[in-house]
Write an enzyme that holds these catalytic residues in place. Structure first.
Site, PDB file in Angstrom:
ATOM      1  N   LYS A 128      63.720 -44.732  27.353  1.00  0.00           N
ATOM      2  CA  LYS A 128      63.344 -45.059  28.008  1.00  0.00           C
ATOM      3  C   LYS A 128      61.946 -44.865  27.868  1.00  0.00           C
ATOM      4  O   LYS A 128      61.167 -44.260  27.694  1.00  0.00           O
ATOM      5  CB  LYS A 128      63.950 -44.304  29.671  1.00  0.00           C
ATOM      6  CG  LYS A 128      63.572 -45.130  30.771  1.00  0.00           C
ATOM      7  CD  LYS A 128      62.801 -43.800  32.391  1.00  0.00           C
ATOM      8  CE  LYS A 128      62.482 -42.920  32.307  1.00  0.00           C
ATOM      9  NZ  LYS A 128      61.390 -43.092  32.281  1.00  0.00           N
ATOM     10  N   GLU A 197      59.884 -47.540  40.185  1.00  0.00           N
ATOM     11  CA  GLU A 197      59.453 -45.666  40.485  1.00  0.00           C
ATOM     12  C   GLU A 197      58.109 -46.426  42.234  1.00  0.00           C
ATOM     13  O   GLU A 197      57.920 -47.098  41.562  1.00  0.00           O
ATOM     14  CB  GLU A 197      59.144 -45.114  39.912  1.00  0.00           C
ATOM     15  CG  GLU A 197      58.300 -44.287  40.298  1.00  0.00           C
ATOM     16  CD  GLU A 197      58.875 -42.939  39.585  1.00  0.00           C
ATOM     17  OE1 GLU A 197      58.712 -41.119  39.659  1.00  0.00           O
ATOM     18  OE2 GLU A 197      59.062 -42.407  38.266  1.00  0.00           O
TER      19      GLU A 197
END
Length: 280
Positions: A128, A197
């Site tokens: 990631k 996020e």
């Protein structure tokens, strides 16, 4: 939608395959959300692997959760390798995504590929990568080299000094447009999924609807294609701070304190250990 019928016992018996990278897009197409939980060690990875959770993220949040730092910035490749290897030993058959820590891909292509290869060899199935600007060519190169990449935009904790704190991102027309643009570019670069996020739920839904690849939310509402949470947060073990988007599925801290106090009491009373708990 075969995943609706999956359970941990079936997976243990080998009756159904563990989730793979190509299943991410299939899951989005099926409409069944994806569940991801963080892990940093073998014992918790073993428990997660024995659950119905789809896959594990070894996040650079290990710097905060396990090592006690105030941000993720102190995490480095060595730290991530240690945690990824431990999680792989605890969950040998699980899909594991490893975080690329702060600046690990910003020191030239050769160094970036070296660091990525180190995480994969430690046990990660994918990596990631936080941020969009400056990463598109690298992502294309990595994916063409055989490494699946998950993007991460919105609130990117490694950029906390630039963002000025842990703040909701994507508010306002220009900021929302930028996130939309970045998400599309990450998809075009080859990401198999994107973590979004701390963004408004309506924006997250719009981004998800515009992409073929799944959007994994953390503080992005129910319109995302899946969710990721820190294990210690969802178990109620983090007593210092609870973000708005965290739901505690267990009052873990209270239960553990209760067990510790009971242990202490029984040691004091000499009620532990009993004869059957002792060797002759």
């Amino acid at each position: 939608m075969k995943w609706l019928k999956l359970n941990a016992d079936q997976i243990r018996k080998g009756q159904v395959p563990r989730m793979t990278i190509i299943d991410f897009q299939k899951r989005k197409a099926s409409g069944l959300p994806i569940s991801i939980v963080t892990s940093y060690d073998a014992w918790s990875a073993r428990i997660i692997a024995d659950s119905d959770v789809d896959c594990i993220l070894v996040g650079d949040s290990a710097a905060m959760i396990t090592h006690g730092y105030s941000s993720t910035i102190p995490a480095d490749i060595s730290m991530m390798v240690t945690h990824i290897a431990a999680v792989r030993r605890g969950a040998p058959d699980s899909l594991i995504i490893g975080d690329l820590p702060f600046l690990s891909v910003r020191m030239g292509l050769t160094e970036a590929v070296k660091n990525i290869g180190t995480l994969i060899r430690a046990g990660a199935n994918a990596v990631k990568l936080e941020g969009a600007d400056g990463n598109f060519e690298l992502i294309t190169h990595i994916t063409q080299s055989g490494v699946p990449v998950m993007g991460h935009i919105g609130l990117t904790p490694q950029s906390i000094n630039v963002l000025g704190g842990y703040k909701v991102q994507g508010r306002g027309e220009a900021a929302a447009a930028k996130l939309n643009e970045d998400a599309r570019a990450l998809e075009e670069s080859g990401c198999f999924a994107i973590v979004l996020e701390a963004v408004p739920s309506e924006l997250a839904k719009r981004i998800s609807d515009a992409l073929i690849i799944p959007v994994i939310g953390i503080g992005a509402g129910a319109g995302a294609d899946g969710q990721v949470l820190v294990l210690q947060d969802l178990l109620g073990l983090n007593t210092q701070f609870t973000p708005k988007f965290v739901r505690k599925f267990l009052d873990g801290a209270r239960l553990i304190r209760k067990a510790l106090n009971r242990y202490h009491e029984e040691v004091i009373k000499k009620a532990f250990p009993l004869e059957e708990e002792s060797y002759e």
